[in-house]
Design an enzyme around this catalytic site. Structure first.
Site: not given
Ligand code: GNR
Ligand code: NI
Length: 167
Positions: A46, A51, A91-92, A133-134, A137
Site C-alpha cells: 500500500g 508518503q 511501513c515504507l 494503515h493507509e 497516513h
Molecule cells: O508494505 C507495507 N506492508 C504492510 C504490512 C503490514 C501492515 C501494513 C503494511 S503497509 C506497508 C506499505 C506502507 O507503508 N504503506 O503506507
Molecule cells: Ni505506511
C-alpha cells in the site's frame, strides 16, 4: 509514469492531514499511476499520497500474491468496523521498524474509484489492516503511534540510528 521518492520519518509532511480530492481528473489519475509504480517497485502492499509528498486523500493498495489486484481509494472513509485483530506491521516511511498493531478486523469503506465513481467495499484480513494503515497516513498518523510508549521509543531510536548512519 514515474517513480516517486518516498518520504521517511521524521519528515514533517508525514504528520500533515491530507485534504479531500475535489475532482478526479487526468492529473490525479497520472499521480495514481505513479503511486502504483512506486508501490510495486518499493515493494509495498500500500501507499498513501502523503508518503510521496502529495497532500491529497488518495491511497493505492495491492495485497494480492500476484500483484494483479490494484485498488485505488480516493477520499476513503471507514463507515463501519467490527472485531479486533493484531498484526505485525511495517511501513515504507519507517524502514526497518516493525510492530504488532491492534486494529479492527473487518471494515466497510466508502471511497471514489480512479474514475471518480463512488463505491463501497468490505474488507478483512491483511486488506482491512492495510486500508486502516493507509487512512491513518492521510490523517498524519503512523503505525508507531499505536504502539506502547516503550515500544514506540525503541522504534524511534532505531530510526534515528539508521538516519545517522545514512548521513
Ligand atoms: O508494505 C507495507 N506492508 C504492510 C504490512 C503490514 C501492515 C501494513 C503494511 S503497509 C506497508 C506499505 C506502507 O507503508 N504503506 O503506507
Ligand atoms: Ni505506511
Amino acid at each position: 509514469m514515474a517513480l516517486l521518492d518516498i518520504l521517511t520519518y521524521p519528515d514533517k509532511r508525514l504528520r500533515q492531514v491530507a485534504r479531500p480530492v475535489e475532482t478526479v481528473d487526468d492529473r490525479l489519475r497520472q499521480r495514481v499511476d505513479d503511486m502504483f509504480e512506486t508501490m510495486y517497485e518499493a515493494p509495498g502492499i500500500g501507499l498513501a499520497a502523503v508518503q510521496v509528498g502529495m497532500g491529497e486523500r488518495v491511497v493505492v493498495i495491492d495485497v494480492s500474491e500476484d500483484k494483479d489486484r490494484p485498488l485505488c481509494l480516493v477520499n476513503p472513509e471507514i463507515v463501519a468496523s467490527s472485531g479486533v485483530e493484531e498484526m505485525e506491521e511495517g511501513c515504507l516511511s519507517l524502514p526497518g521498524v516493525y510492530g504488532l498493531v491492534s486494529r479492527s478486523a473487518e471494515v466497510t469503506v466508502r471511497a471514489l474509484d480512479r474514475q471518480g465513481e463512488p463505491f463501497e467495499m468490505q474488507a478483512d484480513g491483511l486488506l482491512a489492516v492495510c486500508i486502516q494503515h493507509e487512512i491513518d497516513h492521510l490523517d498524519g498518523k503512523l503505525f508507531i503511534d499505536h504502539l506502547s510508549p516503550l515500544k514506540r521509543r525503541r522504534a524511534i531510536k532505531k530510526l534515528e540510528k539508521a538516519k545517522k548512519r545514512e548521513s
